[in-house]
Structures are given as C-alpha cells and as structure tokens.
Design a protein around this motif. Sequence first.
Motif, PDB file in Angstrom:
ATOM      1  N   LEU A  73     -19.834   7.501 -18.234  1.00 46.33           N
ATOM      2  CA  LEU A  73     -19.303   6.231 -17.748  1.00 46.33           C
ATOM      3  C   LEU A  73     -19.389   5.152 -18.811  1.00 46.33           C
ATOM      4  N   VAL A  74     -20.538   5.027 -19.440  1.00 41.49           N
ATOM      5  CA  VAL A  74     -20.738   3.983 -20.444  1.00 41.49           C
ATOM      6  C   VAL A  74     -19.908   4.263 -21.689  1.00 41.49           C
ATOM      7  N   ALA A  75     -19.843   5.519 -22.118  1.00 43.48           N
ATOM      8  CA  ALA A  75     -19.094   5.851 -23.332  1.00 43.48           C
ATOM      9  C   ALA A  75     -17.605   5.563 -23.152  1.00 43.48           C
ATOM     10  N   LEU A  76     -17.030   5.991 -22.040  1.00 43.72           N
ATOM     11  CA  LEU A  76     -15.602   5.727 -21.794  1.00 43.72           C
ATOM     12  C   LEU A  76     -15.327   4.236 -21.699  1.00 43.72           C
ATOM     13  N   GLY A 112     -18.481 -14.990 -17.125  1.00 45.71           N
ATOM     14  CA  GLY A 112     -19.133 -15.973 -16.268  1.00 45.71           C
ATOM     15  C   GLY A 112     -19.404 -15.505 -14.859  1.00 45.71           C
ATOM     16  N   THR A 113     -18.972 -14.289 -14.499  1.00 41.33           N
ATOM     17  CA  THR A 113     -19.209 -13.758 -13.161  1.00 41.33           C
ATOM     18  C   THR A 113     -20.016 -12.473 -13.260  1.00 41.33           C
ATOM     19  N   PRO A 114     -20.794 -12.138 -12.228  1.00 42.61           N
ATOM     20  CA  PRO A 114     -21.630 -10.919 -12.278  1.00 42.61           C
ATOM     21  C   PRO A 114     -20.778  -9.660 -12.298  1.00 42.61           C
ATOM     22  N   LEU A 115     -21.258  -8.661 -12.993  1.00 45.63           N
ATOM     23  CA  LEU A 115     -20.566  -7.376 -13.043  1.00 45.63           C
ATOM     24  C   LEU A 115     -20.486  -6.744 -11.665  1.00 45.63           C
ATOM     25  N   LEU A 116     -21.505  -6.946 -10.845  1.00 45.91           N
ATOM     26  CA  LEU A 116     -21.494  -6.397  -9.492  1.00 45.91           C
ATOM     27  C   LEU A 116     -20.361  -6.990  -8.670  1.00 45.91           C
ATOM     28  N   ALA A 117     -20.147  -8.301  -8.795  1.00 47.24           N
ATOM     29  CA  ALA A 117     -19.052  -8.943  -8.065  1.00 47.24           C
ATOM     30  C   ALA A 117     -17.704  -8.421  -8.551  1.00 47.24           C
ATOM     31  N   GLN A 118     -17.560  -8.209  -9.834  1.00 47.01           N
ATOM     32  CA  GLN A 118     -16.308  -7.670 -10.370  1.00 47.01           C
ATOM     33  C   GLN A 118     -16.059  -6.256  -9.846  1.00 47.01           C
ATOM     34  N   LEU A 119     -17.119  -5.460  -9.779  1.00 48.78           N
ATOM     35  CA  LEU A 119     -16.973  -4.096  -9.271  1.00 48.78           C
ATOM     36  C   LEU A 119     -16.564  -4.098  -7.807  1.00 48.78           C
ATOM     37  N   PHE A 120     -17.154  -4.966  -7.004  1.00 47.22           N
ATOM     38  CA  PHE A 120     -16.800  -5.047  -5.590  1.00 47.22           C
ATOM     39  C   PHE A 120     -15.375  -5.540  -5.400  1.00 47.22           C
ATOM     40  N   LEU A 121     -14.963  -6.509  -6.207  1.00 49.18           N
ATOM     41  CA  LEU A 121     -13.599  -7.029  -6.083  1.00 49.18           C
ATOM     42  C   LEU A 121     -12.564  -5.958  -6.395  1.00 49.18           C
ATOM     43  N   ILE A 122     -12.863  -5.110  -7.361  1.00 48.64           N
ATOM     44  CA  ILE A 122     -11.906  -4.063  -7.733  1.00 48.64           C
ATOM     45  C   ILE A 122     -11.935  -2.917  -6.733  1.00 48.64           C
ATOM     46  N   TYR A 123     -13.152  -2.485  -6.336  1.00 50.37           N
ATOM     47  CA  TYR A 123     -13.239  -1.311  -5.473  1.00 50.37           C
ATOM     48  C   TYR A 123     -12.912  -1.640  -4.016  1.00 50.37           C
ATOM     49  N   TRP A 139      -2.148   4.063  -5.993  1.00 50.04           N
ATOM     50  CA  TRP A 139      -3.242   4.130  -5.040  1.00 50.04           C
ATOM     51  C   TRP A 139      -4.221   5.243  -5.374  1.00 50.04           C
ATOM     52  N   TRP A 140      -3.743   6.315  -6.009  1.00 44.99           N
ATOM     53  CA  TRP A 140      -4.635   7.404  -6.403  1.00 44.99           C
ATOM     54  C   TRP A 140      -5.723   6.905  -7.363  1.00 44.99           C
ATOM     55  N   PHE A 141      -5.408   5.865  -8.111  1.00 40.87           N
ATOM     56  CA  PHE A 141      -6.369   5.316  -9.065  1.00 40.87           C
ATOM     57  C   PHE A 141      -7.386   4.418  -8.373  1.00 40.87           C
ATOM     58  N   PHE A 142      -6.929   3.490  -7.555  1.00 46.32           N
ATOM     59  CA  PHE A 142      -7.828   2.493  -6.974  1.00 46.32           C
ATOM     60  C   PHE A 142      -8.572   2.998  -5.742  1.00 46.32           C
ATOM     61  N   ARG A 143      -8.231   4.166  -5.243  1.00 49.25           N
ATOM     62  CA  ARG A 143      -9.001   4.718  -4.130  1.00 49.25           C
ATOM     63  C   ARG A 143     -10.190   5.534  -4.607  1.00 49.25           C
ATOM     64  N   ASP A 144     -10.250   5.825  -5.901  1.00 52.63           N
ATOM     65  CA  ASP A 144     -11.317   6.636  -6.475  1.00 52.63           C
ATOM     66  C   ASP A 144     -12.396   5.729  -7.047  1.00 52.63           C
ATOM     67  N   ALA A 145     -13.634   5.928  -6.618  1.00 53.72           N
ATOM     68  CA  ALA A 145     -14.730   5.077  -7.081  1.00 53.72           C
ATOM     69  C   ALA A 145     -14.967   5.228  -8.581  1.00 53.72           C
ATOM     70  N   TRP A 146     -14.788   6.429  -9.109  1.00 54.93           N
ATOM     71  CA  TRP A 146     -15.019   6.655 -10.539  1.00 54.93           C
ATOM     72  C   TRP A 146     -14.043   5.844 -11.381  1.00 54.93           C
ATOM     73  N   VAL A 221     -23.297   1.214 -10.190  1.00 55.91           N
ATOM     74  CA  VAL A 221     -22.211   2.041  -9.654  1.00 55.91           C
ATOM     75  C   VAL A 221     -22.701   2.951  -8.538  1.00 55.91           C
ATOM     76  N   SER A 222     -24.001   3.119  -8.415  1.00 54.04           N
ATOM     77  CA  SER A 222     -24.520   3.936  -7.315  1.00 54.04           C
ATOM     78  C   SER A 222     -24.203   3.310  -5.959  1.00 54.04           C
ATOM     79  N   ILE A 223     -23.937   2.004  -5.936  1.00 49.02           N
ATOM     80  CA  ILE A 223     -23.623   1.325  -4.681  1.00 49.02           C
ATOM     81  C   ILE A 223     -22.264   1.751  -4.143  1.00 49.02           C
ATOM     82  N   ILE A 224     -21.353   2.163  -5.026  1.00 49.00           N
ATOM     83  CA  ILE A 224     -20.018   2.573  -4.567  1.00 49.00           C
ATOM     84  C   ILE A 224     -19.889   4.100  -4.592  1.00 49.00           C
TER      85      ILE A 224
END
Length: 279
Positions: A73-76, A112-123, A139-146, A221-224
């Motif tokens: 995840l981090v490398a990509l 200026g915004t938390p990474l967690l908030a950005q992850l929730f907004l996208i997922y 939709w195949w892209f945004f429905r996948d948590a990875w 990312v364990s939250i999603i």
Amino acid sequence: MSVNTLAPIAARKPPPAPERGWTGTRIAGHVLMALWIVSGAVLLLYLANNVMSPFVQRYWSQYLEGAVVTIELVALSMVLGALLSLPIALARSSRNPILSGLAYGYVYLFRGTPLLAQLFLIYYGLGSFRGFFSDIGLWWFFRDAWYCAIFSFTLNTAAYQAEILRGAVQNIDKGQWEAASSLGLGKGVTFFRIILPQALIVALRPYGNELVLMIKGSAIVSIITIFDLMGHTRRSFSRSYDFQAYIWAAVLYLMMVEGLRRIWDRLEARLTRHLKRSA
C-alpha cells in the motif's frame, strides 16, 4: 623575529574549546536514554519469554501477511504520488496565476485536512454517487476499499511531495539556470537534466521522512476493512483479547521503520558520496 611580527600569528590561534560540564540538559538526556534502554530490555525479555506462546503460533502468519499488505500500500502510494507531485510542483512554481492558484488550493486542502477524513470522504462519500460512477464505468474502482485507500493515500502524499520537490528546486542556485541558458539549453532540458537530479538529492531526507510517516499513517486503512498489519492486529485481538496483539504490531511497525531508515541512510550516503569527497 619582532613582537609585532608574532602578534598576528598569535591572533590567528583558535580560541580554547569550552569546558564540557554536566549541565542539566545533558543529565536529563542521559536519564531519558537510560529509561529507554531499561524499557527496551523489559520488552525484549517479555517477548523472549512469550515468543513461542500459542498466540504467536496462531497469528504470526497473519501478521506477516498484513505487513506485506502495508508495504504494498505504501509503496504504490509513494510511487504514484511522486509521479503526480511533479506537475503539481511545476504548477505551484508557475507564473500563471490560474495554475499556481489551483496547485496551491490542492496542496492546502490535502495538507490541511486529516488523512482519515480524506479516506472517509473518498470511500464513504463518493459511494453516495454510485449511479454517476456506474454510468461512466468507474464504480468498480470506488466500491473497492483497496483502490480507495491507494487513491486517497496517493492524493495526500502527492501534496506533501510536491512541496518537498518545489522547495528542493528553489534551493538550487539560480546561476545554474543562467549557465545553461548561456550554453543555449532550453528550459525543459535544463530542468530535467540539470536542476531536477540535484533537487532530488536535496530532497532525499524529506522524502525519507514522508515515507516513514506514510508507513505509520497506513494503519488507518484497517477501518475500511483492509487487512493490513493493523487490520490483522484488530482481528486477532477481537478473537483472543490478548494485549500482546498490539505489542507485536508495534514491534513489526518499528522493524519496518528502522529497516527503512537504515536503507534510506545507505542510499543517501551512496548518492551524496561525491559531495563528501569534494568537501
């Protein structure tokens, strides 16, 4: 030799080194270092006594799988963020107010915004537009948590890497631009062949810090429902209620960060060895 001749020589002698006393700062530093050593020894003793515990035998393979997912995840994200950061850094340095303003807004938002908030907004947030993304075939892209995690991490680290790269480019002497121009080299050739390689060397240490921060921040990312290292840790703890689940997770994160730090130090020393020789 006269006294007047010896006076300038005596004046050039370096001043005596100040005596090093046991100041309060040094004492506090030694005390903290001793506490860290004792704490590390106690932790190692505990892990040595429990290394073959049933918990380790049952969950160790899952921890290794989670560590691999974390590294992937981090490398990509770092590679994709590096590719995206170059045009953003160029736009930030552009004299075009529209390009510069858009790049500044992007960097300001994601730094200026938390990474967690950005992850929730996208997922979760973009999931509200399922019909729209289905119509355009995404939709195949945004429905996948990875994929959502990769996307959010890439956008976040690209903002930080863009500022790192922009600062490194600005740190390069402007005389090199002038020298390249006097040789008839275009701005594009000058940037990619002369300025950018030097800027990347200057930015090595900040890039290493950003990579370490991404490894530690990837635990969210364990939250999603992604079973990275922290995801497997949470699942193993929910099944065993053994607190050493988080101890092993901390040890593995520490091993990854320390291993990366040593590799990065060697890489930096190798790439900057010509600077040390010239000095």
